[in-house]
Write an enzyme that holds these catalytic residues in place. Structure first.
Site, PDB file in Angstrom:
ATOM      1  N   GLU A  34       0.871  -1.181   0.000  1.00 31.54           N
ATOM      2  CA  GLU A  34       0.000   0.000   0.000  1.00 31.54           C
ATOM      3  C   GLU A  34       0.904   1.225   0.000  1.00 31.54           C
ATOM      4  O   GLU A  34       1.969   1.211   0.627  1.00 31.54           O
ATOM      5  CB  GLU A  34      -0.888   0.000   1.254  1.00 31.54           C
ATOM      6  CG  GLU A  34      -1.742   1.267   1.370  1.00 31.54           C
ATOM      7  CD  GLU A  34      -2.789   1.196   2.483  1.00 31.54           C
ATOM      8  OE1 GLU A  34      -2.627   0.400   3.412  1.00 31.54           O
ATOM      9  OE2 GLU A  34      -3.750   1.984   2.408  1.00 31.54           O
ATOM     10  N   CYS A 235      -6.523   0.788   2.987  1.00 32.32           N
ATOM     11  CA  CYS A 235      -7.541   1.847   2.952  1.00 32.32           C
ATOM     12  C   CYS A 235      -7.405   2.755   1.741  1.00 32.32           C
ATOM     13  O   CYS A 235      -8.337   3.477   1.385  1.00 32.32           O
ATOM     14  CB  CYS A 235      -7.462   2.691   4.223  1.00 32.32           C
ATOM     15  SG  CYS A 235      -7.990   1.806   5.691  1.00 32.32           S
ATOM     16  N   ASN A 366     -11.915  -3.173   0.369  1.00 36.77           N
ATOM     17  CA  ASN A 366     -10.781  -3.485   1.238  1.00 36.77           C
ATOM     18  C   ASN A 366     -11.254  -3.955   2.607  1.00 36.77           C
ATOM     19  O   ASN A 366     -11.553  -5.112   2.816  1.00 36.77           O
ATOM     20  CB  ASN A 366      -9.865  -2.269   1.372  1.00 36.77           C
ATOM     21  CG  ASN A 366      -8.806  -2.469   2.444  1.00 36.77           C
ATOM     22  OD1 ASN A 366      -8.167  -3.520   2.493  1.00 36.77           O
ATOM     23  ND2 ASN A 366      -8.648  -1.519   3.342  1.00 36.77           N
ATOM     24  N   GLU A 367     -11.385  -3.023   3.520  1.00 36.43           N
ATOM     25  CA  GLU A 367     -11.730  -3.390   4.901  1.00 36.43           C
ATOM     26  C   GLU A 367     -13.114  -2.817   5.172  1.00 36.43           C
ATOM     27  O   GLU A 367     -13.263  -1.827   5.871  1.00 36.43           O
ATOM     28  CB  GLU A 367     -10.682  -2.773   5.821  1.00 36.43           C
ATOM     29  CG  GLU A 367     -10.542  -3.436   7.146  1.00 36.43           C
ATOM     30  CD  GLU A 367      -9.377  -2.848   7.925  1.00 36.43           C
ATOM     31  OE1 GLU A 367      -9.412  -1.635   8.223  1.00 36.43           O
ATOM     32  OE2 GLU A 367      -8.432  -3.587   8.254  1.00 36.43           O
TER      33      GLU A 367
HETATM   34  O1  AHR Z   1      -2.114  -1.551   7.010  1.00 37.61           O
HETATM   35  C1  AHR Z   1      -2.570  -0.291   7.376  1.00 37.61           C
HETATM   36  C2  AHR Z   1      -4.073  -0.177   7.305  1.00 37.61           C
HETATM   37  O2  AHR Z   1      -4.681  -1.005   8.237  1.00 37.61           O
HETATM   38  C3  AHR Z   1      -4.693  -0.597   6.016  1.00 37.61           C
HETATM   39  O3  AHR Z   1      -4.684   0.418   5.081  1.00 37.61           O
HETATM   40  C4  AHR Z   1      -6.109  -0.905   6.396  1.00 37.61           C
HETATM   41  O4  AHR Z   1      -6.692  -1.848   5.540  1.00 37.61           O
HETATM   42  C5  AHR Z   1      -5.986  -1.352   7.833  1.00 37.61           C
HETATM   43  O5  AHR Z   1      -6.901  -0.713   8.632  1.00 37.61           O
END
Ligand code: AHR
Length: 648
Positions: A34, A235, A366-367
């Site tokens: 990321e 994120c 993603n999350e």
């Molecule tokens: O790894 C850091 C962040 O942690 C990522 O962007 C997210 O997916 C998680 O909350």
């Protein structure tokens, strides 16, 4: 290492060499990338010029622009080099009115780089600029690299500009080293000169690709041998609002056309603000696929599903407005895998890769969490599975591994037929040690698990005090024995995040740290690397008898059943000695490869100054018997590779 023929005295670790179980997937151990912590711009992307196209909200951020009397700078957008990134700067210098500086220059532009520019003596750097000049102009650029204190490290000149936008380039050879150098461009001439995409890359990039990736950072990945690369997050996929979500189509093609957007980590943490953090997409989706190709890793893209980050705005695209998101997903599959006569396959071929990239996985969001996520996931699954039934879809189980969001999502994702459920976990070491049996009871016929983000937090999630200690890595190793033993259900996993700039990070801990010239691997990296390089092919059952419950183990057969790979984590503070029994072994070779990873203190860390304080040691032992005694150092990970075949 000694051998014993007598009946085993407890404690004993028995490996059932004759009972190979589940296949271990090639994607068992991967990496998560990321653009956080300046891991992309300022990191993997080897570009040294920050705000190279003047598109940051403050067009001069990262720059110092001075002009002699009679000369003037202006930021313009009329008739730009690229409509995607329309801004450029114009220097106008009136003949006659100009009071020349000592160097005779009309103006000077200085770029501060990413917390500096990394310059190494003997290496070369490629300066590029899009430029055009006024009719009958005769401009010269004098391009210099200067050290932190102003010493000249390299110089070159560039001219030959015309009335049309064109890229001009010159190579500089450095005769000095500085991690905090800067780029200086003096402009000599009269009339006007327009400049855009002012750029400086080292010539030596990963595989020598122009505008490429930082070679030392990719080398760490190559050495790890990841089974997959998850990309682009995290994120960052979501954006704080939908407008600033990651859109893969804007990240391919000519660098000048890749529309810059804010990086969502720019102001996420008040304690680590990074107002100069933007995404230029110099490493975009094509480069990502190419990197996977280089590494022999499966590409695992994660796409926005019509939801902005739920830790921020949580903005939603209405269900009846999801078409552009769905189309992006469909087009991405075609871009990655489609024939060269399909519209997106043709784009891939035009970018230099006619061969399909062989993408088999796709993450939907993603999350994410909540019923809104499930509605969107279901819509994506329906559309994608009709056209690409073989594609493995990944659904999110939210940010935590056991909270209400997780409990709500998991069974519903299973009922939707999700191929892989993406579990995330940032937790203390003790959580990971307690959870080594987490997957023992998971349904073997249910969805597969992608442990898509995890890392031990030495303080707490989001704390800037978190450290990459040996103790953290040891608990991760213990947990990973549980992932490997359960390869029947956990088919993918990745530590997160991957990279962090020592002067510009937002989040800690991370797998690999770097400054502008050097990089080092954390103890956690070494754990990941050892597991990945000693992955094995099939799980072998392991029984532990009479051992501390802080000893963890997993075993696998490898090389078509000719090797046994045993991984043991001794998370006690005392050396442990116990018998190893290779039950059902038909033949045992005398050579044993022993790899140990450990450190005197659980608090020990690696650093730029001591990059190998915690590093694996390899030795060779002698065995030859199906039963032998082995010592395991206190707080250590040990990998034994033995030539041993099971009974047929
Ligand atoms: O790894 C850091 C962040 O942690 C990522 O962007 C997210 O997916 C998680 O909350």
């Amino acid at each position: 290492m000694g051998t014993s023929n007598s009946a085993p005295a407890a404690p004993t670790l028995t490996v059932r060499v004759d009972a190979p179980g589940a296949a271990i997937n090639s994607t068992q151990w991967g990496v998560f990338f990321e653009d956080i912590n300046f891991g992309g711009d300022g990191g993997l992307h080897a570009e040294w010029v920050k705000n190279r196209s003047f598109e940051f909200p403050d067009p001069w951020m990262g720059w110092k622009a001075t002009a002699a009397t009679g000369a003037q700078w202006a930021v313009r957008q009329e008739d730009p080099a690229s409509p995607g990134n329309p801004r450029y700067v114009r220097l106008t210098a009136n003949a006659g009115g100009l009071t020349a500086t000592t160097s005779g220059a009309a103006a000077r532009l200085v770029n501060e780089g990413f917390r500096g520019v990394g310059v190494r003596a003997g290496e070369t750097y490629d300066f590029r600029v899009l430029a055009r000049q006024s009719e009958r102009g005769a401009w010269t650029l004098r391009v210099r690299l200067r050290g932190e204190t102003g010493a000249e490290l390299a110089v070159a000149s560039l001219d030959g500009f015309t009335g049309a936008w064109r890229e001009h380039t010159v190579r500089l050879r450095a005769h000095g080293t500085d991690a905090h150098a800067h780029l200086e461009v003096e402009l000599l001439g009269v009339g006007f000169l327009d400049l855009d995409m002012v750029s400086l890359y080292p010539t030596k990039t990963w595989k020598g690709r122009p505008r490429g990736m930082r070679a030392d950072l990719v080398q760490w990945l190559a050495d790890l041998r990841p089974g997959f690369v998850r990309f682009p997050g995290g994120c960052i996929v979501e954006g704080k609002v939908l407008d600033t979500r990651y859109q893969w189509k804007t990240t391919i093609g000519a660098p000048a056309d890749r529309r810059l957007i804010v990086n969502r980590w720019n102001d996420e943490f008040r304690h680590r603000p990074a107002p100069d953090y933007y995404q230029s997409f110099g490493v975009g989706f094509f480069e990502f696929f190419q990197l996977c190709d280089d590494l022999g890793a499966a590409p695992v893209p994660i796409l926005n599903c019509g939801m902005a980050c739920q830790f921020n705005s949580g903005q939603l695209a209405d269900l009846d407005a999801l078409d552009p998101y769905l189309q992006d997903a469909l087009d991405l599959v075609e871009f990655a895998n489609g024939p060269v006569d399909s519209p997106w396959g043709a784009r891939r071929a035009a970018l230099g890769h006619p061969r399909p990239f062989g993408m088999r996985h796709l993450g939907i969001g993603n999350e994410q969490w909540g019923p809104q996520y499930l509605e969107r996931y279901a819509r994506f699954a329906k559309v994608l599975k009709v056209k690409y039934p073989e594609l493995q879809l990944i659904g999110s189980a939210g940010p935590g591994p056991e909270d209400d969001k997780f409990q709500f999502l998991w069974p519903r994702l299973r009922d939707l037929g999700t191929d892989l459920i993406d579990e995330h976990c940032y937790a203390p070491a003790e959580w990971f040690l307690r959870q080594t049996h987490r997957y023992d009871g998971y349904d073997r016929n249910g969805p597969k698990i992608f442990m898509g983000e995890y890392a031990v937090q030495s303080v707490r999630t989001g704390s800037p005090e978190n450290r990459n200690t040996w103790g953290c890595a040891l608990a991760e190793a213990a947990y990973m024995t549980g992932l490997e033993r359960n390869a029947a259900v956990v088919t993918m996993s990745s530590y997160a995040p991957l990279f962090a700039h020592v002067d510009a990070w937002q989040w800690t801990p991370n797998l690999i740290w770097f400054d502008n010239l050097h990089s080092y691997a954390t103890p956690s990296y070494h754990v990941q690397r050892l597991f990945a390089r000693n992955r094995g092919e099939r799980v072998l059952p392991v029984e532990l008898a009479g051992l501390s419950d802080r000893v963890y183990a997993t075993a696998a057969s490898d090389r078509g059943g000719r090797d046994v790979v045993l991984k043991v984590v001794n998370a006690t503070s005392a050396e442990a000695e116990f018998d190893i029994h290779l039950a059902g072994a038909r033949r045992v070779n005398s050579r044993v490869q022993v790899i140990t990873l450990g450190s005197a203190g659980l608090e020990d860390e690696n650093s730029l100054d001591q990059p190998a304080r915690v590093a694996p040691r390899e030795s060779e032992g002698r065995n030859g018997a199906a039963r032998f005694t082995q010592r395991f150092a206190a707080n250590s990970l040990t990998i034994l590779r033995l030539g041993a075949r099971g009974e047929e």
